[in-house]
Design an enzyme around this catalytic site. Structure first.
Site, mmCIF file in Angstrom:
data_model
loop_
_atom_site.group_PDB
_atom_site.id
_atom_site.type_symbol
_atom_site.label_atom_id
_atom_site.label_comp_id
_atom_site.label_asym_id
_atom_site.label_seq_id
_atom_site.Cartn_x
_atom_site.Cartn_y
_atom_site.Cartn_z
ATOM 1 N N LYS A 126 0.825 -1.188 -0.101
ATOM 2 C CA LYS A 126 0.114 0.015 -0.093
ATOM 3 C C LYS A 126 0.879 1.318 -0.056
ATOM 4 O O LYS A 126 1.861 1.475 0.551
ATOM 5 C CB LYS A 126 -1.075 0.072 1.113
ATOM 6 C CG LYS A 126 -1.859 -1.036 1.310
ATOM 7 C CD LYS A 126 -2.934 -0.673 0.250
ATOM 8 C CE LYS A 126 -3.830 0.665 0.434
ATOM 9 N NZ LYS A 126 -4.446 0.391 1.622
ATOM 10 N N GLU A 168 -6.210 12.809 2.064
ATOM 11 C CA GLU A 168 -7.164 12.503 2.973
ATOM 12 C C GLU A 168 -7.538 13.408 4.374
ATOM 13 O O GLU A 168 -8.520 13.780 4.671
ATOM 14 C CB GLU A 168 -7.192 11.334 3.437
ATOM 15 C CG GLU A 168 -7.359 10.150 2.453
ATOM 16 C CD GLU A 168 -6.775 8.598 2.658
ATOM 17 O OE1 GLU A 168 -7.506 7.743 2.112
ATOM 18 O OE2 GLU A 168 -5.996 8.267 3.806
#
Length: 496
Positions: free
Chosen positions: A310, A317
């Site tokens: 990831k 965000e």
């Protein structure tokens, strides 16, 4: 008699405050941030009462020097904490300094009380003369205006930096193309630079909102007293000029209770937050494997503690999340003020924390966005391929027929039928045989295919504000000139 230091207001009272209530109602744990503003406003007021004969020239000089010493308290505490850390270059956090200042004066009710207590340590009983002709109501109104004005100035500087970063990225993208979306469905190809300049346009509006708010709020409440005006014949222009305000406020009741300037700042900040959130959302979306348009810079991303593959878009965000914080603070401030009668009410104390939070949130966001923007890397091949497929040239095809004299509504229908034919045959518009197209309209000819290339599709939008290559080049130049010409804060403002 109690050994506790006298309150600024305690003469009328016989009973001491409930200890729990006393600590609960204190604002000093957060309004210590106004130290520099309170010192500057107090120095301005000292000059005004000296002109009115309350302070002699010698007393004025002593008072000003004493206030200057008090104003250095935060620097002194930062130095002490740094020395304790054992690192000369140790960066002391604002919270550490604030905690030290608050702990050093447990009896201080608010920033005004703190400065009076500290000034008394510096110059003795002379400090008590400083409150002549003023009220804490006008003091906090002045301090908050100074704080908001400073926060706006920092925001304007940071906004300009981010706009320049967006423009630099737009220039770097050159002729690269991406799909533009409506309803989150691919619509037409646009230049990447055109997309980035859309955000510059948003930020220019934000810049103007903050600038307008600054102009409206730049009036000095000092001399307004508690509600009805000062009880001395003060020359209010002395303090106003000393603090870099445009002029004194015109109504004492409004001056001490007005928080419109805080609302203006909060609402401008929440709108900027919405724009930041939209940018963050698109970057987050385009960085997914499903889109694959952007390779997130590793310096601004994090990994997963469980999934080794990831690369998470934490910056964008968090930026989306911070916009909710800005909007919440703005809403809380509006709700706080909406039911208050004239003039000052202690409810207004709650608004300070909203403003401090907004200023800190904006400063944090705008400290990372410029460098993040400069580090973005577009996968232009993927964007080009996506922009050249999926019938994004349908508008250009309809324009082609319209230029041949076909009414646009009819041209729209014909091209819609051509798209349906392409879908049935799994072919793009430029792959359909001319003979098939001519069954839909005799106006189709060999020149049709040159009119629906990606370049031609871009350049058919050759109007001011359009995505045609020449128009975007002009827009980039114009944007650079506008940003370069953006006004800086007034040079005459006091450095507070």
């Amino acid at each position: 008699m109690s050994n506790e230091p006298t309150k600024m207001w305690s003469g009328r009272f016989r009973e001491p405050l409930d200890r729990t209530f006393e600590q609960w109602q204190r604002s000093f744990p957060f309004d210590w941030r106004l130290l520099s503003q309170e010192v500057a406003a107090s120095q301005a007021h000292a000059r005004a009462i000296a002109a009115a004969g309350i302070l002699t020239p010698e007393e004025l000089e002593k008072t000003l020097k004493g206030l200057e010493a008090v104003g250095m308290r935060s620097d002194n505490w930062a130095h002490r904490i740094s020395a304790t850390s054992g690192e000369v270059d140790y960066e002391v956090s604002t919270q550490q300094v604030g905690s030290a200042i608050v702990a050093s004066a447990p009896q201080a009710e608010d920033i005004h009380h703190y400065v009076e207590l500290e000034l008394t340590k510096e110059i003795g009983a002379l400090a008590l003369k400083l409150h002549t002709g003023r009220s804490r109501n006008e003091q906090i109104a002045t301090d908050m205006r100074l704080f908001v004005r400073g926060a706006i100035d920092f925001t304007l500087t940071d906004l300009r930096t981010w706009m320049l970063a967006l423009i630099a990225l737009a220039e770097k993208s050159g002729p690269a193309v991406m799909p533009g979306y409506t309803h989150l469905q691919r619509a037409e190809p646009v230049l990447i630079a055109h997309w980035l300049l859309a955000y510059v346009a948003m930020l220019e509006r934000d810049f103007s909102r903050f600038t307008d708010a600054r102009t409206r709020m730049n009036f000095c409440p000092l001399g307004s007293g508690a509600i009805a005006g000062a009880t001395l014949a003060l020359d209010r222009t002395i303090a106003s000029n000393a603090l870099g305000f445009t002029a004194p406020t015109s109504n004492s009741m409004d001056a001490t209770s007005d928080r419109d300037f805080m609302l203006d700042f909060a609402q401008a900040a929440s709108t900027l937050g919405l724009h930041i959130s939209r940018f963050a959302e698109e970057i987050t979306l385009y960085a997914t494997a499903e889109f694959g348009f952007i390779d997130l810079p590793e310096a601004f991303s994090t990994g997963s503690s469980a999934m080794p593959q990831k690369k998470n878009p934490d910056l964008t965000e968090l930026a989306r999340g911070k916009s909710a914080r800005l909007l919440g603070a703005s809403t809380a401030l509006s709700t706080l003020i909406k039911g208050l009668p004239l003039a000052y009410n202690k409810d207004l104390q709650e608004g300070q924390e909203q403003i401090f939070d907004i200023a800190g949130t904006l400063a944090g966001l705008l400290s990372v966005l410029p460098n993040f923007t400069r580090a973005l890397n577009f996968r232009t091949d993927k964007m080009q391929t996506t922009a050249a497929t999926g019938y994004l040239n349908a508008m250009a095809a309809a324009t082609y027929l319209s230029n041949k004299g076909v009414p646009f509504r009819k041209a729209h229908e014909i091209v819609g039928n051509a798209v349906r034919l392409g879908l049935d045959k799994n072919l793009e518009l430029n792959q359909l045989p001319l003979a098939d197209l001519q069954t839909l309209s005799p106006e189709f000819s060999e020149d049709f295919f040159n009119s629906i290339t990606t370049e031609a599709t871009l350049d058919c939008h050759d109007v001011t504000g359009g995505t045609a290559t020449s128009q975007v080049a002009h827009a980039l130049t114009a944007a650079k000139q506008r940003i370069a010409a953006l006004a800086s804060p007034a040079k005459g403002d006091a450095d507070v």
